[in-house]
Design an enzyme around this catalytic site. Structure first.
Site, PDB file in Angstrom:
ATOM      1  N   CYS A  29       5.599  25.913  70.671  1.00  0.00           N
ATOM      2  CA  CYS A  29       6.845  26.451  70.098  1.00  0.00           C
ATOM      3  C   CYS A  29       8.037  26.136  70.994  1.00  0.00           C
ATOM      4  O   CYS A  29       8.270  26.812  71.999  1.00  0.00           O
ATOM      5  CB  CYS A  29       6.714  27.957  69.882  1.00  0.00           C
ATOM      6  SG  CYS A  29       8.204  28.695  69.182  1.00  0.00           S
ATOM      7  N   CYS A  81      10.638  28.896  71.235  1.00  0.00           N
ATOM      8  CA  CYS A  81      10.250  30.015  72.112  1.00  0.00           C
ATOM      9  C   CYS A  81      10.368  29.628  73.583  1.00  0.00           C
ATOM     10  O   CYS A  81      10.826  30.412  74.399  1.00  0.00           O
ATOM     11  CB  CYS A  81       8.799  30.434  71.882  1.00  0.00           C
ATOM     12  SG  CYS A  81       8.263  30.458  70.189  1.00  0.00           S
ATOM     13  N   ASP A  82       9.883  28.456  73.927  1.00  0.00           N
ATOM     14  CA  ASP A  82       9.658  28.140  75.337  1.00  0.00           C
ATOM     15  C   ASP A  82      10.547  27.031  75.906  1.00  0.00           C
ATOM     16  O   ASP A  82      10.529  26.798  77.116  1.00  0.00           O
ATOM     17  CB  ASP A  82       8.182  27.733  75.541  1.00  0.00           C
ATOM     18  CG  ASP A  82       7.242  28.885  75.201  1.00  0.00           C
ATOM     19  OD1 ASP A  82       7.643  30.048  75.375  1.00  0.00           O
ATOM     20  OD2 ASP A  82       6.115  28.624  74.750  1.00  0.00           O
TER      21      ASP A  82
END
Ligand code: NDP
Length: 312
Positions: free
Chosen positions: A137, A140-141
């Site tokens: 992701c 997300c990261d």
């Protein structure tokens, strides 16, 4: 057989948010967590994009807090897997769900929040370094790799979108596409081709992810020539698709070609009365914790309205 008003299947942000709303509406929900209590967020580290956490929060902690919030209003959270369902087809009908290990229950409404599972390549080095620089992701990261060199695998819309997203944050993005063309839409391909710090490699696959505790590099293989090449990276993003967790609903609920549940209009209603779907199991576009939570709220409100209609 145990009879309940609302059964929630799945324990990600969608399931727990549905539980918070359903419990507050006195639907006395019972939530089955599935195999991975807390869902996909338990596999990420820091969550920086969920509103309300100015300092960010780690995924597992956030999921424990969501569970506690759902329990505070009376949700029964049960560790367990629903492995078979038999949904009623008429309005007001009673749905049956079977729990792995033998128990079964009857529910007036069911909220499905079983999520989707990111697909990984399956290389041992990739699996070993999940959480140590291998992520599925970018949204997300990606931020953790600010100013660093990363790589992404995949040639679909997700990979193209995530590559351009990462290119804004990272100094360089090497994009590995296994064929001599991308599957992504022309518009997305155009965007990738016009981003100067994306190094697009066709006919290229990962031979091995390098690094002991954390990702340090990548050995790539050109699948036409067999040539190997090593590059230094700190983050590797896998964007080769997701698999919605809908196997047990096949033949009963309407799904698209990829297996995502189809909901009606702006609601969370499935094709069967009293059965609602929220979160990634019905969303291949956004797939964010906050959007999943939003649809979880919608599903609980839809379930409440449905029960009210039956009573009236
Ligand atoms: P897709 O299934 O569309 O694409 C997966 C990609 O990963 C393909 O390029 C595929 O290669 C590649 N791949 C699969 N397995 C491997 C492997 N083992 N090794 C290397 N590469 C592999 O998934 P997406 O997540 O990209 O998209 C899912 C759906 O969501 C699509 O319908 C997409 O259009 C949609 N979507 C739309 C967006 C938008 O409109 N903004 C954004 C994101 C997704 P190959 O082509 O060779 O099979």
């Amino acid at each position: 057989m145990e009879r309940i008003k609302t059964l929630i299947i799945g324990s990600g942000p969608a399931g727990y948010t549905a539980a918070i709303y359903a419990a507050r509406a006195d639907l006395k929900p019972v939530l089955y967590t599935g195999m991975e209590p807390g869902g996909q967020l338990t596999t990420t580290t820091e969550v920086d994009n969920f509103p309300g956490y100015p300092e960010g929060i780690d995924g597992p902690t956030m999921m424990v807090q969501l569970q506690q919030q759902a329990e505070r209003f009376g949700t029964q959270v049960r560790i367990g897997m629903i492995n078979k369902v038999k949904f009623a087809t008429e309005k007001g009908g009673i749905h049956k769900a079977f729990v792995e290990g033998g128990a079964a229950l009857e529910a007036e409404t069911v909220i499905i929040s079983t999520g989707a599972t990111a697909r990984y390549l399956g290389l041992p080095s990739e699996q070993r370094l999940r959480g140590g620089g291998v992520s599925a992701c970018a949204v997300c990261d990606g931020f953790f790799y600010k100013g660093q060199e990363v790589a992404i695998v995949g040639g679909g819309d997700t990979a193209a979108e995530e590559a351009t997203y990462l290119a804004k944050i990272c100094s360089k993005v090497t994009m590995l596409v296994r064929k001599d063309q991308m599957r992504a839409s022309k518009a997305m391909q155009h965007r990738v081709n016009n981003t100067s710090n994306i190094d697009l490699r066709y006919n290229t696959e990962i031979d091995e992810v390098l690094g002991d505790q954390v990702v340090e590099g990548l050995r790539m293989r050109n699948n036409q020539t067999g040539a190997l090449e090593e590059i230094s990276i700190t983050g590797l993003f896998i964007a080769i698709g997701h698999q919605p967790n809908t196997e047990i609903f096949k033949g009963q609920l309407d799904m698209d070609d990829a297996g995502y549940l189809i909901t009606k209009g702006k609601s969370t209603a499935t094709n069967l009365p009293g059965v609602f779907a929220s979160g990634d199991v019905q969303d291949k576009e956004y797939r964010q914790a906050v959007t999943a939570a939003g649809t979880g709220c919608m599903a609980a409100l839809d379930a409440e309205r449905y029960l009210q209609e039956i009573e009236d």
